[in-house]
Design a protein around this motif. Structure first.
Motif, PDB file in Angstrom:
ATOM      1  N   GLN A   1      93.913  37.237  -6.247  1.00 45.06           N
ATOM      2  CA  GLN A   1      94.492  37.579  -4.955  1.00 45.06           C
ATOM      3  C   GLN A   1      93.973  36.707  -3.823  1.00 45.06           C
ATOM      4  O   GLN A   1      94.527  36.724  -2.729  1.00 45.06           O
ATOM      5  CB  GLN A   1      94.192  39.056  -4.635  1.00 45.06           C
ATOM      6  N   ILE A   2      92.892  35.953  -4.057  1.00 45.37           N
ATOM      7  CA  ILE A   2      92.322  35.151  -2.967  1.00 45.37           C
ATOM      8  C   ILE A   2      93.127  33.877  -2.778  1.00 45.37           C
ATOM      9  O   ILE A   2      93.693  33.640  -1.722  1.00 45.37           O
ATOM     10  CB  ILE A   2      90.830  34.862  -3.228  1.00 45.37           C
ATOM     11  N   ILE A   3      93.178  33.025  -3.801  1.00 42.13           N
ATOM     12  CA  ILE A   3      94.066  31.866  -3.778  1.00 42.13           C
ATOM     13  C   ILE A   3      95.067  32.070  -4.907  1.00 42.13           C
ATOM     14  O   ILE A   3      94.696  32.032  -6.087  1.00 42.13           O
ATOM     15  CB  ILE A   3      93.302  30.540  -3.971  1.00 42.13           C
ATOM     16  N   GLN A   4      96.300  32.309  -4.570  1.00 45.86           N
ATOM     17  CA  GLN A   4      97.302  32.675  -5.557  1.00 45.86           C
ATOM     18  C   GLN A   4      98.003  31.458  -6.131  1.00 45.86           C
ATOM     19  O   GLN A   4      97.918  30.361  -5.605  1.00 45.86           O
ATOM     20  CB  GLN A   4      98.314  33.630  -4.925  1.00 45.86           C
ATOM     21  N   HIS A   5      98.692  31.678  -7.254  1.00 46.95           N
ATOM     22  CA  HIS A   5      99.524  30.657  -7.896  1.00 46.95           C
ATOM     23  C   HIS A   5      98.710  29.460  -8.386  1.00 46.95           C
ATOM     24  O   HIS A   5      99.234  28.353  -8.485  1.00 46.95           O
ATOM     25  CB  HIS A   5     100.630  30.188  -6.943  1.00 46.95           C
TER      26      HIS A   5
ATOM     27  N   HIS B   1      97.948  27.295   8.553  1.00 49.71           N
ATOM     28  CA  HIS B   1      97.685  28.549   9.232  1.00 49.71           C
ATOM     29  C   HIS B   1      97.896  29.756   8.317  1.00 49.71           C
ATOM     30  O   HIS B   1      98.117  30.863   8.788  1.00 49.71           O
ATOM     31  CB  HIS B   1      98.565  28.669  10.476  1.00 49.71           C
ATOM     32  N   SER B   2      97.820  29.536   7.022  1.00 53.21           N
ATOM     33  CA  SER B   2      97.983  30.638   6.084  1.00 53.21           C
ATOM     34  C   SER B   2      96.673  31.393   5.898  1.00 53.21           C
ATOM     35  O   SER B   2      95.596  30.899   6.221  1.00 53.21           O
ATOM     36  CB  SER B   2      98.452  30.100   4.722  1.00 53.21           C
ATOM     37  N   ARG B   3      96.801  32.612   5.375  1.00 55.84           N
ATOM     38  CA  ARG B   3      95.605  33.380   5.045  1.00 55.84           C
ATOM     39  C   ARG B   3      94.769  32.658   4.016  1.00 55.84           C
ATOM     40  O   ARG B   3      93.530  32.614   4.104  1.00 55.84           O
ATOM     41  CB  ARG B   3      96.027  34.764   4.531  1.00 55.84           C
ATOM     42  N   GLU B   4      95.401  32.027   3.030  1.00 54.08           N
ATOM     43  CA  GLU B   4      94.662  31.342   1.966  1.00 54.08           C
ATOM     44  C   GLU B   4      93.856  30.169   2.504  1.00 54.08           C
ATOM     45  O   GLU B   4      92.776  29.863   1.994  1.00 54.08           O
ATOM     46  CB  GLU B   4      95.628  30.884   0.880  1.00 54.08           C
ATOM     47  N   ALA B   5      94.371  29.495   3.540  1.00 54.42           N
ATOM     48  CA  ALA B   5      93.615  28.395   4.136  1.00 54.42           C
ATOM     49  C   ALA B   5      92.297  28.890   4.701  1.00 54.42           C
ATOM     50  O   ALA B   5      91.280  28.187   4.653  1.00 54.42           O
ATOM     51  CB  ALA B   5      94.437  27.714   5.226  1.00 54.42           C
ATOM     52  N   ARG B   6      92.292  30.108   5.220  1.00 50.25           N
ATOM     53  CA  ARG B   6      91.055  30.694   5.747  1.00 50.25           C
ATOM     54  C   ARG B   6      90.110  31.129   4.636  1.00 50.25           C
ATOM     55  O   ARG B   6      88.915  31.305   4.874  1.00 50.25           O
ATOM     56  CB  ARG B   6      91.397  31.900   6.628  1.00 50.25           C
TER      57      ARG B   6
END
Length: 446
Positions: free
Chosen positions: A361-365, A416-421
């Motif tokens: 769920q943290i970095i998907q795909h 600006h995605s959640r995953e970038a953070r």
């Protein structure tokens, strides 16, 4: 002054302020007024059993204002002095929790929290008031008080759809206390901004959020382009990810090995904490990319073939996808030479790091590291192939910035995605691999 920035993780502490003005009514009377307001709506309820106990600082148990249709969002009434804030929320506010926003349909107004680089925002704010200011401004002094007052009253960077003030308009304002109460966040003082969209005519919360994202995102892009202020709307997924910082050896010795200059510069750029996490990731990756030709040449020699088209990845890949002409397999070759199975196993003993890398769920795909069921690494497992696939998968999601997605339709990993953070754990992993690659191909100094 403490800002709420994209790297500040203390955003979800309870808002508890004992410095309320002396209440003019009792706590019970305040709750009864809220109960009366909530009875006029079907999407709000006030929960309170009528019992209170004094714990030495305040009365407990608090009444709760609950919004069942907004993911069960709830806020606690901690004092009767907060009544005027809760009355506005309960009487006419509709929360948009995915964006930490509130929509007031009767007023046609949406106010939403912003995150980002507040230092850049403060600099832009100072320039807008003092265009000729050359030196850094002391925001703790009178200027800071003036700017906070401006945000609280007229706002900043106001834009309107029509010159006469009719139609939709946008501006930055100080974070209203209703947002802080509703979402349990510290608003960071008068110079913490939120965006206010006025003139909104929509029929439901979903449409309100869609309008906020559409107009708010475009407005913040224009603000960044014109003023250099890096701000963005809050996203509900921003709390995922590892909060653990990078680990450093802290030991510096007189140089005995010579490192290649280009990857050393790239590594240094990746270490710059002020850079965006996506940019840092690509810098570290470029260190590994620099050594791909050397790793391929080594594999060609070891396998005794004519060239990279005939050579295969050192890890088991499908035959048609195993050739070293493919960049993924070239990365395999670099990692295979730079680190051993034991090296990677030692790194993954850090439970926080492994937990982040094994959580889909943290970095998907992308590839996630398999665990033993209890959250620990598999004993005697060689994670190098999985690590290589994960590193390359993230690289593809960043680099293939095409509308509609990247390789095999994988969604983009945008700035600006959640995953970038939430790249902290992967940045640590990639930094480790970059260090090992540089050490692998370093030469002795004379």
């Amino acid at each position: 002054m403490e800002d709420i920035s994209e790297y500040d993780e203390d955003l979800w502490e309870d808002f508890e302020d004992d410095r309320f003005a002396p209440p003019q009514i009792t706590y019970r009377e305040a709750v009864e007024r809220l109960l009366n307001l909530a009875s006029k709506r079907t999407d709000v309820r006030v929960e309170w059993d009528g019992k209170q106990e004094w714990d030495g600082r305040r009365w407990r148990t608090d009444a709760r204002v609950v919004f069942p249709e907004a993911d069960g969002l709830r806020a606690h009434l901690k004092s009767a002095a907060q009544l005027h804030l809760f009355e506005r929320i309960v009487s006419s506010g509709i929360p948009l929790p995915e964006r930490h926003a509130i929509w007031y349909p009767q007023e046609g107004v949406i106010t939403a929290r912003l995150v980002g680089d507040f230092d850049q925002f403060h600099s832009a704010l100072v320039r807008s008031v003092l265009p000729r200011q050359k030196r850094a401004a002391d925001l703790e002094g009178p200027l800071g008080a003036d700017l906070a007052a401006m945000l609280a009253s007229t706002g900043a960077f106001c834009v309107s759809e029509a010159a006469d003030g009719s139609g939709r308009s946008l501006r930055l304002v100080s974070v209203p206390p209703e947002l802080s109460l509703l979402y349990n966040t510290r608003h960071g003082g008068g110079l913490s901004p939120s965006v206010e969209l006025s003139g909104v005519s929509v029929s439901n919360a979903a449409e309100a959020q869609k309008a906020l994202v559409a107009y708010g995102t475009s407005y913040l892009f224009g603000l960044a382009k014109a003023q250099g202020a890096s701000l963005r709307l809050w996203d509900t997924g921003y709390r995922l990810g590892s909060r653990r910082g990078p680990s450093y050896s802290k030991k510096i010795r007189f140089p005995q090995r010579q490192y290649d200059a280009e990857p050393a510069e790239l590594y240094g750029a990746g270490n710059a904490a002020g850079r965006h996490p996506v940019e840092r990731y690509l810098k570290y990756y470029q260190v590994l990319e620099f050594y791909m030709p050397k790793a391929v040449d080594w594999e060609v020699t070891q396998q005794g073939v004519a060239g990279q088209n005939q050579a295969q990845s050192p890890y088991i890949r499908p035959p048609k996808d195993g050739s070293l002409r493919i960049e993924q397999n070239q990365l395999d070759a670099v990692i295979n030479l730079a680190v051993t199975q034991a090296d990677v196993a030692g790194l993954l003993r850090d439970r926080d790091l492994f937990t982040a890398l094994s959580n889909p769920q943290i970095i998907q795909h992308v590839e996630t590291l398999e665990h033993d069921g209890s959250g620990a690494p598999l004993l005697s497992s060689d994670y190098r192939k999985a690590v290589s696939s994960r590193v390359y998968g993230i690289r593809n999601r960043i680099v293939h910035m095409k509308e509609g997605g990247g390789v095999k339709g994988a969604p983009l990993l945008g700035l600006h995605s959640r995953e970038a953070r939430d790249l902290a754990a992967d940045l640590r992993l990639l930094r480790y691999l970059a260090e090992k690659a540089m050490e692998r191909w370093a030469t002795a100094l004379p």
